[in-house]
Scaffold this motif. Structure first.
Motif, short mmCIF file in Angstrom:
data_model
loop_
_atom_site.label_atom_id
_atom_site.label_comp_id
_atom_site.label_asym_id
_atom_site.label_seq_id
_atom_site.Cartn_x
_atom_site.Cartn_y
_atom_site.Cartn_z
N UNK A 286 -3.01 5.67 1.09
CA UNK A 286 -3.41 5.84 2.48
C UNK A 286 -3.89 7.27 2.72
N UNK A 287 -3.15 8.24 2.20
CA UNK A 287 -3.53 9.64 2.38
C UNK A 287 -4.92 9.92 1.81
N UNK A 288 -5.18 9.47 0.59
CA UNK A 288 -6.48 9.74 -0.01
C UNK A 288 -7.59 8.94 0.66
N UNK A 289 -7.27 7.77 1.19
CA UNK A 289 -8.26 7.02 1.96
C UNK A 289 -8.65 7.74 3.23
N UNK B 248 -14.76 3.52 3.61
CA UNK B 248 -13.43 4.10 3.82
C UNK B 248 -12.32 3.06 3.65
N UNK B 249 -12.56 2.10 2.78
CA UNK B 249 -11.49 1.16 2.47
C UNK B 249 -10.44 1.89 1.64
N UNK B 250 -9.23 1.44 1.69
CA UNK B 250 -8.14 2.12 1.01
C UNK B 250 -7.97 1.64 -0.43
N UNK B 251 -8.86 0.77 -0.88
CA UNK B 251 -8.80 0.31 -2.27
C UNK B 251 -9.20 1.43 -3.20
N UNK B 252 -8.45 1.57 -4.27
CA UNK B 252 -8.77 2.60 -5.26
C UNK B 252 -9.34 2.00 -6.53
N UNK C 244 0.85 -1.17 0.00
CA UNK C 244 0.00 0.00 0.00
C UNK C 244 0.90 1.24 0.00
N UNK C 245 0.66 2.11 -0.94
CA UNK C 245 1.44 3.32 -1.07
C UNK C 245 0.93 4.40 -0.11
N UNK C 246 1.84 5.32 0.24
CA UNK C 246 1.47 6.41 1.15
C UNK C 246 0.36 7.27 0.55
#
Length: 156
Positions: free
Chosen positions: A6-9, A76-80, A1-3
């Protein structure tokens, strides 16, 4: 997982909260115009409206309740990789569930101090602003990815 992912999540949470608050603010202001829709005139007595402060206290609690609904439903999952139309459909359904919970609450306490029209405006505007906020975040994230920020490096 990239920073960046995470930030946009994490950024989705305050964007959704402030979008819901903005929906309540605009709905309160719109309610002050009784003939907003051409051909329809809604009865309006300014003395019947609750104060802006009381309305915003309710709006803040309702915005927190919306965040809780979003958290429980996995918004609010971090999947894009979620498609935009699927995400906006889920926002629509969850904001409608949120409105239903608010109406149920007022039904249980047998008191409804707010204008029904302002509540309907609040729901629609909250849906609209949350959708626009998520769309803007998605556009910014894709723009940063095109510029090379947050890309995954793979070895072939």
């Amino acid at each position: 997982m990239k920073k960046l992912e995470i930030l946009f999540g994490i950024l989705k949470i305050p964007v959704d909260f402030f979008a819901a608050l903005l929906g309540f603010i605009v709905a309160y202001k719109l309610r002050l115009y009784p003939d907003l829709i051409p051909g329809f005139s809604f009865p309006f007595n300014p003395e019947e409206l609750v104060s802006f402060d009381a309305y915003m206290q309710f709006g803040a609690i309702a915005a927190l309740a919306l965040l809780a609904i979003f958290i429980v439903s996995g918004m609010y999952t971090l999947r894009t990789t979620v498609r935009l139309n699927k995400e906006l459909g889920k926002v629509f359904v969850l904001t409608l569930a949120w409105l239903t919970i608010i109406i149920f609450y007022f039904f249980v306490v047998r008191e409804f101090p707010y204008s029904r029209l302002a509540l309907a405006y609040s729901w629609f505007l909250t849906f609209l602003f949350v959708s626009v906020g998520r769309l803007v975040l998605r556009i910014i994230q894709k723009d940063l990815l095109k510029k090379g920020h947050g890309q995954r490096r793979t070895l072939i």
